[in-house]
Design an enzyme around this catalytic site. Structure first.
Site, short mmCIF file in Angstrom:
data_model
loop_
_atom_site.label_atom_id
_atom_site.label_comp_id
_atom_site.label_asym_id
_atom_site.label_seq_id
_atom_site.Cartn_x
_atom_site.Cartn_y
_atom_site.Cartn_z
N LYS A 111 29.01 33.07 47.35
CA LYS A 111 28.02 33.78 46.82
C LYS A 111 26.59 33.68 47.54
O LYS A 111 26.44 34.69 47.91
CB LYS A 111 27.52 33.14 45.57
CG LYS A 111 27.84 33.69 44.41
CD LYS A 111 27.53 35.08 44.36
CE LYS A 111 29.03 35.79 43.56
NZ LYS A 111 28.88 35.87 42.03
N LYS A 194 50.04 39.29 44.07
CA LYS A 194 49.18 39.40 42.76
C LYS A 194 47.98 40.22 42.38
O LYS A 194 47.86 41.54 43.69
CB LYS A 194 48.58 38.17 42.84
CG LYS A 194 47.89 37.26 41.54
CD LYS A 194 46.73 36.31 41.73
CE LYS A 194 45.94 36.19 40.54
NZ LYS A 194 44.77 35.99 41.28
N LYS A 197 41.89 43.01 40.64
CA LYS A 197 40.46 43.78 41.17
C LYS A 197 40.26 43.93 41.92
O LYS A 197 39.57 45.14 42.91
CB LYS A 197 40.24 43.92 40.02
CG LYS A 197 39.05 42.87 39.73
CD LYS A 197 37.83 43.15 38.85
CE LYS A 197 37.16 41.61 37.98
NZ LYS A 197 37.91 41.40 37.09
#
Ligand code: TRP
Length: 331
Positions: A111, A194, A197
């Site tokens: 992050k 796969k 999104k």
């Protein structure tokens, strides 16, 4: 019967990969266990969504999970921010969560790389909030993918640390409910193995996609220049289309195109047209349900308040007992 908790990220529409993946398991589990499924909207504040986005995302996720088969009577389906008890447990757990271990967490490091201008304390303590989500219901099973294993390990650490500190066995250790092995794997349309999104644009087929969008996505799917002789091995993109067909089309259709490939007479345009129509037929009832539920404000309000009530019943009992264990006592 075990107590199961899972948090659902509040961004991103459901795609076919989710549908044949986690959701199928949630739908099955909801009748076999005491299940708490919640939309993790507090967690989403770590990325500073606008008020409109926050609300619309939560709403859409709720609608799509209901459409996909979560039964709000069987499971407890709720919105995290409707259960303020979670934040109290989060605060209490934070007193025994150490800066060093939080900084070492892989998702935190990722992050800070992704949003270097917004390295807030919520990001650092994300695993603490997640632990609170889980142990507030004293859950023992958490159906999540491999990417959440470290978070779960931290949840066990915080639960055990609490138990040790207060010389109790109050919190059970939560473990992953591993379902990935027996999942039907849904490949993407961009040649990736796969559907996801976060993959490239056009990779995923969303349950809410309308037929026009769906046809376009399938027609643009990655293939190759075609087999030039019988028995040629398939490229990944073509293999993916066949695998999608295996899930969505009839055995006859699959057989027909397999033979066409094997004798090198296949035209990918025909295969794609057929796949698109079968995909539309499969997703149409889901999309219809999504639109129907989305328009039913009363129903959504009822589901949310019923979920909040059931979740708070369990959460407030835990908080009351935890406060006593810690030593907060009424005069
Ligand atoms: N971190 C999870 C994810 O990214 C979402 C989540 C939040 C969660 N709280 C949870 C999952 C509690 C399981 C249990 O997907």
């Amino acid at each position: 019967m075990e107590t199961v908790v899972s948090g659902i990220r509040s961004t991103g529409n459901l795609h076919l990969g989710n549908y044949f993946g986690a959701i199928k398991n949630f739908v099955k589990m909801q009748h076999e266990h005491r299940c708490y499924f919640f939309i993790a909207d507090y967690h989403s504040l770590t990325t500073h969504p606008t008020p409109e986005d926050l609300h619309n995302n939560v709403r859409q996720v709720m609608v799509e999970y209901l459409a996909a088969g979560i039964d709000p009577e069987a499971a407890t389906l709720y919105i995290q921010s409707d259960v303020p008890e979670v934040t109290e447990l989060y605060l209490l757990l934070n007193m025994n969560a150490y800066k060093g271990e939080l900084e070492r967490c892989t998702s935190f490091k990722e992050k800070i790389r992704k949003q270097p201008d917004n390295v807030n304390a919520g990001l650092l303590t994300y695993p603490v909030l997640m632990a609170a989500d889980i142990i507030i219901h004293k859950a023992s099973k958490v159906p999540v993918g491999k990417d959440q294993e470290q978070h779960l390990e931290m949840a066990r650490t915080f639960a055990n640390r609490f138990n040790r500190l207060y010389k109790t066995d109050y919190f059970p250790e939560p473990f992953a409910f591993n379902f990935e092995a027996d999942l039907i794997k849904i490949p993407g349309l961009d040649g990736a193995t796969k559907m996801g999104k976060s993959e490239s644009e056009g990779n995923a087929v969303f349950l809410a996609d309308d037929p026009g969008v769906l046809r376009k996505k399938v027609m643009r799917a990655v293939t190759d220049s075609g087999p030039t002789q019988p028995g040629e091995p398939k490229s990944q993109g073509v293999e993916n289309l066949f695998n999608l067909m295996k899930v969505l089309s009839t055995p006859d259709t699959l057989q027909h195109f397999r033979e066409a490939y094997d004798n090198a007479t296949i035209r990918y345009g025909d295969l794609k047209k057929q796949l698109a129509e079968d995909m539309i037929a499969f997703t149409a009832p889901l999309r219809e349900k999504i639109l129907e539920i989305s328009a039913d404000k009363d129903y959504l309000r009822r589901v949310a308040s019923m979920g909040a009530e059931k979740a708070r019943e369990s959460a407030s009992k835990t908080i009351k007992e935890v406060r006593e264990i810690i030593g907060f006592k009424p005069f």
